[in-house]
Write an enzyme that holds these catalytic residues in place. Structure first.
Site, short mmCIF file in Angstrom:
data_model
loop_
_atom_site.label_atom_id
_atom_site.label_comp_id
_atom_site.label_asym_id
_atom_site.label_seq_id
_atom_site.Cartn_x
_atom_site.Cartn_y
_atom_site.Cartn_z
N GLY A 149 6.61 3.94 4.71
CA GLY A 149 6.53 5.00 5.61
C GLY A 149 7.93 5.10 6.47
N ASP B 142 3.04 14.16 17.42
CA ASP B 142 3.09 14.34 15.91
C ASP B 142 2.01 14.44 14.95
OD1 ASP B 142 5.02 14.20 13.88
OD2 ASP B 142 5.13 11.80 13.69
N LYS C 211 1.62 -3.18 8.77
CA LYS C 211 2.84 -2.19 8.90
C LYS C 211 4.06 -2.99 9.43
CE LYS C 211 2.55 1.87 10.37
NZ LYS C 211 2.37 3.11 11.49
N LEU D 294 0.94 -1.15 -0.23
CA LEU D 294 0.07 -0.12 -0.09
C LEU D 294 1.10 1.13 -0.09
CD1 LEU D 294 -2.63 -1.05 2.54
CD2 LEU D 294 -3.00 -0.85 0.25
N GLY D 295 1.98 1.36 0.59
CA GLY D 295 2.87 2.42 0.56
C GLY D 295 4.21 2.04 1.54
#
Length: 841
Positions: A525, A640, A544, A522-523
């Site tokens: 990071g 954050d 993740k 998906l991506g």
């Protein structure tokens, strides 16, 4: 390539000394406690090229019952340097015993791999211990020299001899699993130094907790690098305190732009301060430097970078040396910059004048990092101008850097207890150049190949060991300090596993992602890759997986689990579970079909979000943050907040995510948490940065930047824009003051925001990013204001629509006054009935 990761631990302290003060320097200085043995030499004394006197190792006070053979180099191989002319060969275990006073000392081991009589270089396989500290294991000097492309080298260690022993024993042990193996050494050097290490150094351990980084007095170090940045090599004779070698940094300078090098102005005098004694580094180190240059626009678009190969699996201590040595840099805030280590911010607003006290005055700062995995990895050091304080010059500066490996406490080792790689079959010593190198420079690459690194499991145990050691030393009244707010790390095995947070096996994760198939990606990071997956027969999740090369590590992983496992809210991303099997760090979340809010604002192929939808997303995120601040059992400060950490589900409902940096305030009556500065540049509360006091208002400030980002559809920081536009917050406030804020909004929103809504929204954003936290609203007030803004947008649209329908109806009625009328306005069905006749009603 072996898997590794590293986590930076900025320490923000001035360590009095690691490798401490001079105790004299040889016969020329003099200190009789310094010992230098020219192993295997027949003559009593000899002098090397740096003026140091060496003695033969046959002296009975150092080598009782000396064993082994004393052999010189093959006549066909010539070298004029002591102590590389001869070697002491051991075919069985043997230990030198040096009478020394208790305290810290340098120990240097010199090696020139060669054919010594009948002893082939490939059979040299051995270990070395200093008392109980393992310095080398399964070590093959030929392999090291071959891979580093040098003929000779030395390793330097800092070792502490405890009181009561009176002796330092250096034991050489041939490998037991290698037939015909032997040990050898060409030279041994011992330089005493007082032990000025403290029991615990104030640092920010594991990603943000201001816990002490404990340095046991018996800790051993290995010197990996000493670099004279911007200058030439500094030879040992020019560092008479310790005879240290400082290498030119040029081979390690990375990228196409290496900046500029320069030396001090003639009328500048290098002055050592009270906190930086003369023995810290030679004056020549501070007399040269490397900076980015004078082109401010160019400097904003690159980093001044160094790449240093190291062994994964150890803690490392980095020391940065600074001194402003050229005019006109004489005042505060003329040159400030970031220090990055492995792409993580270690220091913001580094102003050498502030730290040192003026031009020509020396200073240094230390940082610790954690690396996991095995094999060789690169340590990245980078500098970049810091725009937050608006300095006069956008530039950065460095005079010197040192890197030290810290021993692993678990097995008292500075190496990896693994079998050595076999020497290259075509290795020939005549392929090596005639020069020598110390254990810094090119040698770490070779050391990485010959020695390897720790496994992640060992590092994890080491980290827990350090934390436990520190906790045992904490006084009973420690909770009365500002650190009382910190949530304890606890034990690794105590991670939650319940109905709200499931512990998945690694096999389950593999099945869910088809073994991390790239088509499921998906991506990517900061923590690692994110994969689409299905669990429990079809439930969609986002998985993740921690990247071993990531700068986020165990602390962020643990904090995310501990925080989210006790929270459930419509506007917080839900943590389904985690996996820590096989040394993995994997987090499993509810699947967010529409990704991050940032992906819908700029640099994207997604269609622009309508204004109402943006407002609703902001309101949802505000509700999530308000719940963190007031609705949970404990006050949680996210720390954050940014558009990349606001996720959108399949219905575009906002979910606040990424709690790796969050803080739990255990005392809800307190107004702040005293902690280290963490966050993302551009969103960071300036008051938090200055005072190191984290409050709920810090999240409010970051959220205010998010509001401007949503309105203007541009990043919080864009260094490619003119100087006055780099910071979105500053630019937006400037435009707001001029009454021109409407001119910088997202073009897709032009004419779509009602004046009343625009006024309320921008007023809310402006209040959020006030310089003083006292002038900022609480998150509950922010939420209320945004809801009012949405109502103003809706009311204005409704009033406008009703007026438009009334006008249309009047036109219809004038044409057909007896007909009921039904019209659809803005997607809503609005029914109006003619009242001239009542039939059919």
């Amino acid at each position: 390539m072996s898997r590794q990761t590293s986590l930076v631990i900025p320490t923000y302290f001035t360590l009095i000394c690691i490798l401490s003060i001079a105790m004299g320097a040889d016969d020329n200085s003099t200190d009789s406690r310094q010992i230098r043995l020219d192993c295997g030499a027949s003559s009593t004394t000899g002098t090397d090229n740096d003026g140091r006197t060496w003695y033969t190792d046959t002296d009975s006070q150092f080598a009782p019952s000396l064993q082994g053979s004393a052999i010189g180099l093959d006549p066909s191989i010539t070298t004029s340097k002591i102590p590389y002319k001869t070697a002491r060969i051991f075919t069985s275990n043997y230990a030198y015993s040096f009478p020394v006073s208790p305290g810290r000392m340098f120990v240097r081991l010199y090696f020139h791999p060669s054919t010594y009589g009948d002893y082939a270089p490939s059979n040299a396989c051995f270990g070395v211990t200093a008392s109980r500290l393992i310095l080398l294991d399964n070590f093959n000097p030929s392999q090291t020299a071959f891979e580093a492309n040098v003929a000779s080298f030395f390793h330097e260690y800092s070792i502490n001899v405890t009181s009561g022993s009176g002796y330092l024993q250096l034991a050489f042990s041939p490998c037991t699993r290698h037939n015909g193996s032997y040990a050898f050494v060409n030279g041994i050097e011992i330089v005493p130094t007082p032990d000025l290490l403290t029991a615990s150094i104030p640092t920010l351990a594991n990603g943000g907790n201001p816990d002490p980084f404990p340095i046991d007095p018996a800790t051993g170090f290995q010197t990996m690098y000493r670099l004279n940045v911007g200058g030439q090599d500094i030879s040992p004779q020019d560092d008479i305190d310790f005879y240290r070698s400082w290498d030119d940094d040029s081979p390690y300078s990375y990228s196409d732009d290496h900046g500029v090098t320069f030396t001090k102005d003639g009328n500048v005098t290098i002055t050592y301060t009270h906190s930086v004694p003369t023995y810290t580094a030679p004056v020549d180190l501070y007399a040269s430097a490397r900076s980015m240059g004078q082109n401010a626009h160019h400097n904003l678009n690159y980093n001044l970078t160094w790449v240093l190969p190291i062994n994964a699996g150890f803690y490392y201590l980095l020391r940065f040396h600074f001194c402003e040595i050229q005019y006109p840099i004489t005042k505060v805030n003329q040159r400030t910059f970031f220090i990055y280590i492995n792409n993580q911010t270690a220091q913001q607003q580094m102003d050498v004048i502030v730290w040192s006290g003026g031009i020509g005055r020396t200073t240094y700062t230390d940082y610790a990092i954690i690396t996991t995995g095995s094999g060789q990895m690169n340590l990245w050091v980078a500098l970049h101008p810091d725009l937050s304080s608006r300095p006069e010059y956008y530039d950065a500066l460095l005079n010197g850097i040192e890197v030290f490996k810290i021993q692993n406490y678990r097995d008292n080792s500075l190496t990896v207890l693994l079998s050595p790689p076999p020497p290259s079959p075509d290795m020939q010593l005549n392929r090596m150049p005639g020069g020598t190198r110390n254990s810094m420079g090119d040698a770490p690459a070779a050391i990485g190949g010959a020695i390897g690194g720790f496994a992640i499991l060992l590092l994890t145990s080491f980290g827990i060991h350090i934390i436990c050691r520190w906790k045992n030393r904490v006084p009973k009244d420690y909770g009365k300090t500002s650190n009382k707010h910190l949530t304890p790390l606890g034990e690794w095995n105590n991670l939650p596993s319940n109905n709200m947070c499931h512990h998945f096996t690694f096999q389950e994760i593999q099945v869910a992602t088809s073994n991390f198939d790239e088509t499921f990606l998906l991506g990517k990071g900061g923590f690692g890759n994110v994969y689409y997956g299905k669990i429990d027969g079809g439930v969609k999740v986002a998985i993740k997986r921690g990247n071993p090369l990531s700068q986020q590590g165990l602390h962020e992983f643990r904090t995310e689990i501990e925080t989210l496992s006790m929270l459930r809210h419509r506007h917080l991303v839900s943590l389904v579970g985690y996996c820590k099997d096989n040394n993995e760090m994997i987090l499993v979340y509810d699947f967010m079909a529409h990704g991050t809010l940032r992906e819908h604002l700029y640099n994207t192929k997604n269609p622009p979000l309508p204004w109402k939808q943006r407002l609703e997303i902001c309101i949802g995120a505000a509700r999530g943050l308000h719940y963190l601040h007031t609705g949970a059992k404990q006050t949680i400060i996210h720390r954050d907040v940014k558009t990349a950490n606001i996720l959108l589900d399949d219905k575009l409902v906002a979910k606040v995510s990424d709690f790796g940096l969050s803080k739990v305030d255990l005392d809800i009556d307190d107004t702040h948490v005293s902690t280290a500065v963490k966050g993302t540049f551009g969103y960071l509360d300036p008051e938090y940065f200055r005072r190191k006091q984290l409050t709920q208002k810090s999240d409010v400030y970051s959220f205010g930047v998010v509001l401007f980002e949503v309105l203007c559809a541009r990043p919080a920081v864009n260094t490619y824009l003119p100087e006055d536009q780099v910071s979105l917050r500053d630019w937006a406030l400037s435009c707001q003051k001029k009454g021109a804020l409407s001119e910088i909004i997202d073009p897709h929103l032009l004419g779509k925001i009602t004046p009343e809504c625009f006024s309320k929204f921008t007023e809310t954003a402006e209040n959020c990013v006030a310089d003083s936290s006292m002038d900022r609203p609480m998150m509950g007030d922010v939420l209320s204001n945004l809801e009012v803004a949405l109502q103003l947008q809706e009311n204005s649209r409704y009033n406008s629509s009703r007026a438009e329908v009334t006008r249309s109806l009047a036109q219809v009625d004038s044409a057909n006054p007896l007909t009921d009328s039904t019209m659809c306005v803005s997607g809503q069905e609005v029914v109006f009935s003619g009242i001239s006749h009542t039939e059919g009603r």
